[in-house]
Motif scaffolding. Structure first.
Motif, mmCIF file in Angstrom:
data_model
loop_
_atom_site.group_PDB
_atom_site.id
_atom_site.type_symbol
_atom_site.label_atom_id
_atom_site.label_comp_id
_atom_site.label_asym_id
_atom_site.label_seq_id
_atom_site.Cartn_x
_atom_site.Cartn_y
_atom_site.Cartn_z
ATOM 1 N N UNK A 99 4.190 -12.781 -3.824
ATOM 2 C CA UNK A 99 3.189 -13.834 -4.031
ATOM 3 C C UNK A 99 2.059 -13.748 -3.018
ATOM 4 N N UNK A 100 2.386 -13.355 -1.795
ATOM 5 C CA UNK A 100 1.380 -13.390 -0.732
ATOM 6 C C UNK A 100 0.812 -12.007 -0.409
ATOM 7 N N UNK A 101 1.252 -10.996 -1.165
ATOM 8 C CA UNK A 101 0.880 -9.624 -0.805
ATOM 9 C C UNK A 101 -0.630 -9.438 -0.713
ATOM 10 N N UNK A 102 -1.347 -10.108 -1.616
ATOM 11 C CA UNK A 102 -2.795 -9.858 -1.625
ATOM 12 C C UNK A 102 -3.503 -10.346 -0.361
ATOM 13 N N UNK A 103 -2.823 -11.233 0.385
ATOM 14 C CA UNK A 103 -3.442 -11.734 1.615
ATOM 15 C C UNK A 103 -2.910 -11.019 2.857
ATOM 16 N N UNK A 104 -1.935 -10.117 2.626
ATOM 17 C CA UNK A 104 -1.234 -9.601 3.796
ATOM 18 C C UNK A 104 -2.056 -8.670 4.673
ATOM 19 N N UNK A 105 -3.073 -8.047 4.122
ATOM 20 C CA UNK A 105 -3.838 -7.153 4.983
ATOM 21 C C UNK A 105 -4.570 -7.923 6.082
ATOM 22 N N UNK A 106 -4.768 -9.258 5.869
ATOM 23 C CA UNK A 106 -5.333 -10.070 6.947
ATOM 24 C C UNK A 106 -4.357 -10.180 8.114
ATOM 25 N N UNK A 107 -3.067 -9.975 7.778
ATOM 26 C CA UNK A 107 -2.031 -10.185 8.781
ATOM 27 C C UNK A 107 -1.517 -8.867 9.339
ATOM 28 N N UNK A 108 -2.302 -7.832 9.141
ATOM 29 C CA UNK A 108 -1.841 -6.508 9.512
ATOM 30 C C UNK A 108 -1.260 -6.450 10.931
ATOM 31 N N UNK A 159 5.762 -6.093 -10.006
ATOM 32 C CA UNK A 159 4.939 -6.309 -8.818
ATOM 33 C C UNK A 159 4.230 -5.003 -8.493
ATOM 34 N N UNK A 160 2.924 -5.003 -8.672
ATOM 35 C CA UNK A 160 2.155 -3.807 -8.348
ATOM 36 C C UNK A 160 1.303 -4.073 -7.123
ATOM 37 N N UNK A 161 1.358 -3.152 -6.203
ATOM 38 C CA UNK A 161 0.650 -3.326 -4.947
ATOM 39 C C UNK A 161 -0.016 -2.011 -4.608
ATOM 40 N N UNK A 162 -1.317 -2.032 -4.437
ATOM 41 C CA UNK A 162 -2.033 -0.764 -4.271
ATOM 42 C C UNK A 162 -2.515 -0.492 -2.859
ATOM 43 N N UNK A 163 -2.678 -1.545 -2.066
ATOM 44 C CA UNK A 163 -3.286 -1.334 -0.745
ATOM 45 C C UNK A 163 -2.368 -0.556 0.184
ATOM 46 N N UNK A 164 -2.965 0.232 1.025
ATOM 47 C CA UNK A 164 -2.204 1.018 2.004
ATOM 48 C C UNK A 164 -2.748 0.746 3.387
ATOM 49 N N UNK A 165 -2.433 -0.395 3.926
ATOM 50 C CA UNK A 165 -2.990 -0.741 5.235
ATOM 51 C C UNK A 165 -1.965 -0.592 6.337
ATOM 52 N N UNK A 166 -0.723 -0.391 5.938
ATOM 53 C CA UNK A 166 0.313 -0.341 6.984
ATOM 54 C C UNK A 166 0.043 0.766 7.991
#
Lengths: 204, 204, 204
Positions: A76-85, B197-204
């Protein structure tokens, strides 16, 4: 203190597992399984190898609920997670180190020899992520990125050294934890990594 | 009754393993190994996690012979198997549910807590297929297709609920089995699946 | 004698693991882990399945040091290793057979039935390589190349047959070893392989 950090750790690992599952477009059931395996798989393999039954999470159903909830919540929150990197990387680093220390403790209590204690810590620290990557069909990142597994090794070695010199357990854990966290965060910040071994010939 | 269904189940799982090995053009030895792992791997992992030694198939060599024979036989009849698609899907569904119920039973007898009993059923039900897919180097299909792992979860939960209300074991198994089979076949027929659940970003 | 061959065997397996890690450009930590898993993973899985605790290498830290050193050393000498191709293949064959015989011995001592003893030998012989390939994200080569797993099977069967007819242990081991080594080297030299099963339809 280690218990609190452990709970934070398995939550962070579960979230990392859920994101990996999302990169493979798994259904929410797959997300839950990968979250579980990432968070609790390292400890499970450690217990299976050491013959340490019953395995940890089977006696703590609340851990199972926690990691599955964390995994599902992540969708649910994945789209905001890059703010929390940054937060996420710190939590993940805390998890790696807490897992390593807990793994050392288990093997130490069972009376295993020093190299086994260190491997127990490292297995606990890194095998959750390895299982995650194997189930997501990719080469484990812990073998290729910044210092990660080697932080686990360093923490285990430091902990055992202080243990050997009879440093009180609480102080030992705090010192090992702080040193490990510093090392991991420095490694991320400065991009420290181990030398790589590339081999191209196929003569076998 | 569950034993008969179990034998049908491991045969069907062994055949599914052999087909997967064939898609990777393995030799007949690989076919035998993948058939074995698909059919008996879930129960093996369950027993290893629960500390339930000796592991099932080590006490029943006839199961080993059965699944390896089924795997090798599949290489001979594979070209005709698409005519049997429906039969095969029903056998596979029966296998999933029989495995789940057997897995619950083992953990229940050992006195594990409810969530562990459910996970024991699910591990028995789905990990054979996960190991098959890992050894064939693909993302496990159970995380991506129609309701499958969730049928295992539903069956385990129903079985435990009826067990809790002291429904006689035989009736409980029959009812859970029928409900699970209905759910699985409906899911295939109607193409029911869980949200992805599809997630495309790779910020890790 | 088997101990000496075992030490040679785990060294050869560790080197094979290191080369596989190099093909994936892992860092030296990944090289050490893959070397360890390739050399000692088969025996670890065997012990976990048979409930044979404590697991072998946990009682022999020197094995851990040996395989990790061999793995790391391989990164230095890899560029010259193709000159040693024949030596390496012979060492690897000796390893396969030594592992198989040791695996049979462990299960025999624990009183398992004949098919389990054979599977114990084969798991010890081939699962290190399977784990190596899974961690390196490729379909296990043992399922696709020249006779390899089947050499393990033949060695285990011969050893058990001679054991059944009360042939003295030392003679049995020497004979099984010689026969297995001959078979494996012939298979490499002549390119013997098992029939392959290819299956293209996707109707499941």
């Amino acid at each position: 203190m280690l218990t609190t950090i452990y709970l934070i750790a398995i939550t962070a690992e579960a979230m990392s597992g859920a994101l990996a599952a999302g990169r493979r477009s798994m259904d929410i059931f797959g997300v839950a399984v990968i979250a579980f395996v990432t968070a609790l798989g390292g400890g499970t393999i450690r217990d299976m190898i050491l013959g340490h039954f019953p395995i940890g999470w089977t006696q703590h159903p609340e851990y199972v609920y926690l990691v599955i909830s964390a995994g599902l919540l992540t969708t649910l929150v994945a789209r905001y997670m890059h703010h929390l990197k940054t937060v996420f990387l710190v939590l993940d680093a805390m998890g790696l180190i807490a897992f390593s220390l807990i793994g050392c403790g288990v093997a130490l209590e069972m009376g295993y020899a020093t190299p086994v204690v260190i491997m127990s810590g490292m297995i606990t620290g890194i095998f959750g992520g390895i299982l995650r990557d194997v189930l997501c069909n990719q080469v484990p990142v812990v073998f290729r990125h910044e210092l990660y597994a080697s932080v686990s090794l360093a923490v285990c070695a430091l902990y055992l050294a202080l243990h050997h010199f009879a440093v009180p357990e609480q102080i030992n854990i705090a010192a090992s934890f702080a040193a490990g966290l510093t090392l991991r965060l420095l490694a991320i910040w400065r991009g420290w990594r181990l030398p790589t071994f590339s081999y191209r010939e196929r003569w076998e």
